[in-house]
Write a protein that holds these residues in place. Structure first.
Motif, short mmCIF file in Angstrom:
data_model
loop_
_atom_site.label_atom_id
_atom_site.label_comp_id
_atom_site.label_asym_id
_atom_site.label_seq_id
_atom_site.Cartn_x
_atom_site.Cartn_y
_atom_site.Cartn_z
N VAL A 191 36.86 23.60 49.22
CA VAL A 191 37.15 25.01 49.48
C VAL A 191 38.52 25.36 48.87
CG1 VAL A 191 37.46 26.79 51.23
CG2 VAL A 191 35.75 24.99 51.57
N PHE A 192 38.53 26.30 47.94
CA PHE A 192 39.77 26.75 47.31
C PHE A 192 40.32 27.92 48.12
CE2 PHE A 192 42.34 29.25 44.43
CZ PHE A 192 43.04 28.31 43.69
N ILE A 193 41.47 27.70 48.76
CA ILE A 193 42.10 28.71 49.62
C ILE A 193 43.33 29.27 48.92
CG2 ILE A 193 43.22 29.16 51.84
CD1 ILE A 193 41.62 26.81 53.01
N ALA A 194 43.33 30.57 48.65
CA ALA A 194 44.48 31.25 48.07
C ALA A 194 45.31 31.86 49.20
CB ALA A 194 44.04 32.34 47.10
N ASP A 195 46.54 31.38 49.35
CA ASP A 195 47.47 31.93 50.34
C ASP A 195 48.19 33.11 49.69
OD1 ASP A 195 49.61 32.56 51.96
OD2 ASP A 195 50.20 30.49 52.35
N GLU A 196 47.68 34.31 49.95
CA GLU A 196 48.25 35.53 49.38
C GLU A 196 49.06 36.30 50.43
OE1 GLU A 196 47.62 37.43 46.27
OE2 GLU A 196 45.90 36.40 45.37
N VAL A 197 49.63 35.58 51.38
CA VAL A 197 50.40 36.23 52.43
C VAL A 197 51.55 37.05 51.84
CG1 VAL A 197 51.94 35.81 54.39
CG2 VAL A 197 49.76 34.60 54.24
N GLN A 198 52.28 36.48 50.89
CA GLN A 198 53.42 37.20 50.31
C GLN A 198 53.05 37.97 49.03
OE1 GLN A 198 58.20 36.42 49.45
NE2 GLN A 198 57.00 34.99 50.63
N THR A 199 52.00 37.53 48.35
CA THR A 199 51.67 38.12 47.05
C THR A 199 50.65 39.25 47.13
OG1 THR A 199 49.98 36.40 46.75
CG2 THR A 199 52.13 35.99 45.76
N GLY A 200 50.02 39.44 48.28
CA GLY A 200 48.91 40.38 48.38
C GLY A 200 49.32 41.84 48.48
N PHE A 201 48.34 42.69 48.37
CA PHE A 201 48.45 44.14 48.56
C PHE A 201 49.42 44.77 47.57
CE2 PHE A 201 46.87 42.25 52.41
CZ PHE A 201 45.68 42.95 52.53
N SER A 202 49.12 44.52 46.29
CA SER A 202 49.75 45.18 45.14
C SER A 202 51.13 44.65 44.80
CB SER A 202 49.82 46.71 45.33
OG SER A 202 48.53 47.24 45.50
N ARG A 203 51.65 43.72 45.53
CA ARG A 203 53.02 43.26 45.32
C ARG A 203 53.28 42.80 43.88
NH1 ARG A 203 57.94 44.09 46.52
NH2 ARG A 203 57.15 44.67 48.57
N THR A 204 52.31 42.13 43.25
CA THR A 204 52.54 41.54 41.94
C THR A 204 52.02 42.40 40.78
OG1 THR A 204 50.45 40.32 41.97
CG2 THR A 204 52.38 39.24 42.94
N GLY A 205 51.57 43.61 41.08
CA GLY A 205 51.01 44.46 40.03
C GLY A 205 49.51 44.35 39.91
N ASP A 206 48.90 43.50 40.70
CA ASP A 206 47.47 43.48 40.95
C ASP A 206 47.30 43.59 42.46
OD1 ASP A 206 46.09 42.91 38.33
OD2 ASP A 206 47.44 41.17 38.40
N LEU A 207 46.13 44.03 42.91
CA LEU A 207 45.95 44.12 44.35
C LEU A 207 46.15 42.75 44.99
CD1 LEU A 207 45.37 46.17 46.55
CD2 LEU A 207 42.93 45.68 46.30
N PHE A 208 45.66 41.70 44.30
CA PHE A 208 45.90 40.32 44.72
C PHE A 208 46.33 39.51 43.52
CE2 PHE A 208 42.81 42.19 47.60
CZ PHE A 208 43.47 42.02 48.81
N CYS A 241 45.89 36.47 42.51
CA CYS A 241 44.96 35.58 41.83
C CYS A 241 44.08 36.31 40.82
CB CYS A 241 44.11 34.80 42.83
SG CYS A 241 43.23 35.79 44.01
N GLU A 242 44.08 37.64 40.88
CA GLU A 242 43.32 38.41 39.90
C GLU A 242 43.89 38.28 38.49
OE1 GLU A 242 41.53 42.31 41.74
OE2 GLU A 242 43.57 42.07 42.52
N ASP A 243 45.17 37.93 38.37
CA ASP A 243 45.83 37.86 37.06
C ASP A 243 45.11 36.91 36.12
OD1 ASP A 243 48.27 38.39 35.32
OD2 ASP A 243 48.37 36.21 35.51
N GLU A 244 44.59 35.79 36.64
CA GLU A 244 43.86 34.83 35.81
C GLU A 244 42.38 34.78 36.17
OE1 GLU A 244 46.05 31.20 34.25
OE2 GLU A 244 47.00 31.44 36.20
N GLY A 245 41.92 35.80 36.87
CA GLY A 245 40.50 35.87 37.19
C GLY A 245 40.05 34.84 38.21
N ILE A 246 40.96 34.38 39.06
CA ILE A 246 40.60 33.39 40.08
C ILE A 246 39.83 34.08 41.19
CG2 ILE A 246 41.48 31.70 41.74
CD1 ILE A 246 42.05 30.94 38.86
N VAL A 247 38.71 33.50 41.59
CA VAL A 247 37.94 33.98 42.73
C VAL A 247 37.98 32.89 43.80
CG1 VAL A 247 35.69 34.76 43.58
CG2 VAL A 247 36.44 35.39 41.28
N PRO A 248 38.87 33.01 44.78
CA PRO A 248 38.97 31.97 45.81
C PRO A 248 37.76 31.95 46.73
CG PRO A 248 40.56 33.73 46.21
CD PRO A 248 39.80 34.11 44.98
N ASP A 249 37.50 30.79 47.31
CA ASP A 249 36.47 30.71 48.34
C ASP A 249 36.94 31.40 49.62
OD1 ASP A 249 34.61 29.05 46.84
OD2 ASP A 249 36.13 27.48 47.06
#
Length: 450
Positions: free
Chosen positions: A262-279, A281-289
């Motif tokens: 199971v690939f778990i992306a911890d987006e606690v600090q990076t989520g909700f537009s902080r990095t210029g994407d909504l999440f 992991c979208e920057d490299e097309g990662i789809v976490p489980d």
């Protein structure tokens, strides 16, 4: 230049220093804090806030400080965003709590529906709500172990995941997070992170070599068939805003897919537009489980979420997930206000604009400052790493001194990093450009003086 924002008290968007910082009222309150609160609860800047919104916080002495911290990436939509304020005001008059596991309410379901739709991937998803990022990470690991029947969990150098027993065990840094708090949870294994600035053979080799080393360690030391989950921040937070070298995350995600991990992306600090994407992991097309979110999710109210593949989350038995306060109705309404604000005001685009302003300015400063070893980050999640000039030795005293000078001038900045030598910048996504520019000017002056 000064503009005024709406929502809660109207606050002029200006820096205003009327006393030394901290001023006499804040110092008096801080003395009370020291008498009432254990010293383990540290304070970055002991000014006591009375109002906040937009890009400023106002303290008890009337000083208005430019906020480059956002409550550690929590108040991305501002501290008193109108849509959040209005939704919470209405909800608190209706009811404050019932416990969703006893008598449910629609706002919890609506938040889950939105996260299922907005998080990466078009597969069927489920979401459940909790109180904090650490609690959400812990629950994500719990779900992964239950679904796979495996025990081992793999994490990465420089990672930070929380302060509970399990999440302390997942966290890499000893002081102050783990020191003398052991013994820690078992079956936690740490592997290298692709840290471009500090990779021994250079950034151009970083992704390939780091991924190969991580996968080799997992295969030889643990056995892929024993690993329940890999947990990683798409950009490290407390570890120093390290953006893994491009290609590293996709290789780790592919290894997980091939081995039923199971690939778990911890987006606690990076989520909700902080990095210029909504999440992030979208920057490299990662789809976490499973994706874990908190901080910016509810504009300052305590809320976190675990969102994942339905076939994974649906395996947990009834009663195996939950908590008394998880998905509190006030926090759910706040989260709906946050999501409305992000969409209506294009805060994802605003985060990218913040990066477009900050990164070139910081790189220009770095060119004439030998003590700046690296400028990095995406969107409104940006950092500079301080080094002893002529080396790559960490320079935490320089970071601390620069932060201190910024604070004295009315600019709130935070430090971070495994070595304590990183200045990190997390301005609210609603910060006016003129405050951003003024804050950068104060920062440049502080750097030049140190």
């Amino acid at each position: 230049m000064s503009t005024v924002i709406a929502g809660g008290p109207s606050l002029p968007q200006e820096r205003r220093v009327v006393t030394e910082i901290p001023g006499p009222k804040s110092r008096e309150l801080f003395a009370r804090k020291q008498a009432a609160v254990p010293p383990g609860i540290g304070t970055t800047l002991p000014v006591f806030v009375t109002h906040a919104g937009g890009g400023v916080v106002v303290d008890a002495d009337g000083n208005s400080l430019i906020d480059f911290g956002s409550g550690i990436a929590v108040t991305s939509v501002g501290n008193s965003a109108p849509r959040v304020v209005e939704r919470v005001r209405k909800q608190v008059a209706d009811f404050t709590h019932t416990c969703f596991m006893v008598t449910p309410y629609e706002s919890y379901v609506e938040v889950c529906e939105k996260l299922n739709r907005l998080t990466p991937g078009d597969h069927e998803k489920r979401t459940f709500l909790l109180n904090s990022g650490a609690e959400a990470v812990e629950n994500a690991v719990k779900v992964a172990r239950h679904a796979t029947g495996r025990q081992a969990v793999v994490v990465f150098d420089h990672g930070y995941h929380g302060r509970t027993l399990l999440t302390m065990s997942l966290t890499a840094k000893n002081m102050p997070y783990k020191h003398r708090f052991g013994p820690f949870a078992p079956e936690i294994y740490r592997v290298p992170l692709a840290y471009p600035f500090r990779w021994p053979t250079g950034p151009e080799n970083c992704a390939e070599e780091a991924a190969a080393q991580a996968i080799d360690q997992i295969t030889k030391q643990i056995g892929a068939e024993n690993v329940a989950a890999v947990v990683i921040e798409p950009i490290s937070g407390e570890g120093g805003f390290i953006e893994p070298a491009k290609g590293f995350l996709p290789k780790i995600a592919e290894f997980c897919r091939e081995n039923g991990i199971v690939f778990i992306a911890d987006e606690v600090q990076t989520g909700f537009s902080r990095t210029g994407d909504l999440f992030a992991c979208e920057d490299e097309g990662i789809v976490p489980d499973i994706i874990v979110t908190a901080k910016g999710i509810a504009g300052g109210l305590p809320l976190a979420a675990v969102t994942g593949r339905a076939e994974i989350l649906d395996k947990v038995h009834v009663g195996g997930l939950g908590g008394t306060y998880g998905g509190n109705p006030l926090a759910c309404e706040a989260a709906l206000g946050v999501l409305e604000t992000i969409e209506a005001d294009d805060l994802t685009g605003k985060a990218r604009r913040i990066g477009e302003i900050m990164l070139p300015r910081l790189r220009s400063i770095a060119e004439k400052t030998p003590a700046i070893g690296d400028v990095r980050g995406r969107g409104a999640m940006i950092a500079i790493e301080l080094i002893v000039p002529g080396t790559k030795d960490p320079h935490p005293t320089a970071a601390a001194e620069i932060a201190k000078k910024c604070h004295a001038e009315g600019l709130l900045v935070l430090t971070a990093g495994t070595y304590g030598n990183v200045l990190r910048f997390l301005p609210p996504l609603v910060m006016p450009d003129h405050l951003l520019e003024e804050g950068l000017a104060i920062l440049e002056k502080a750097i030049s003086e140190v």
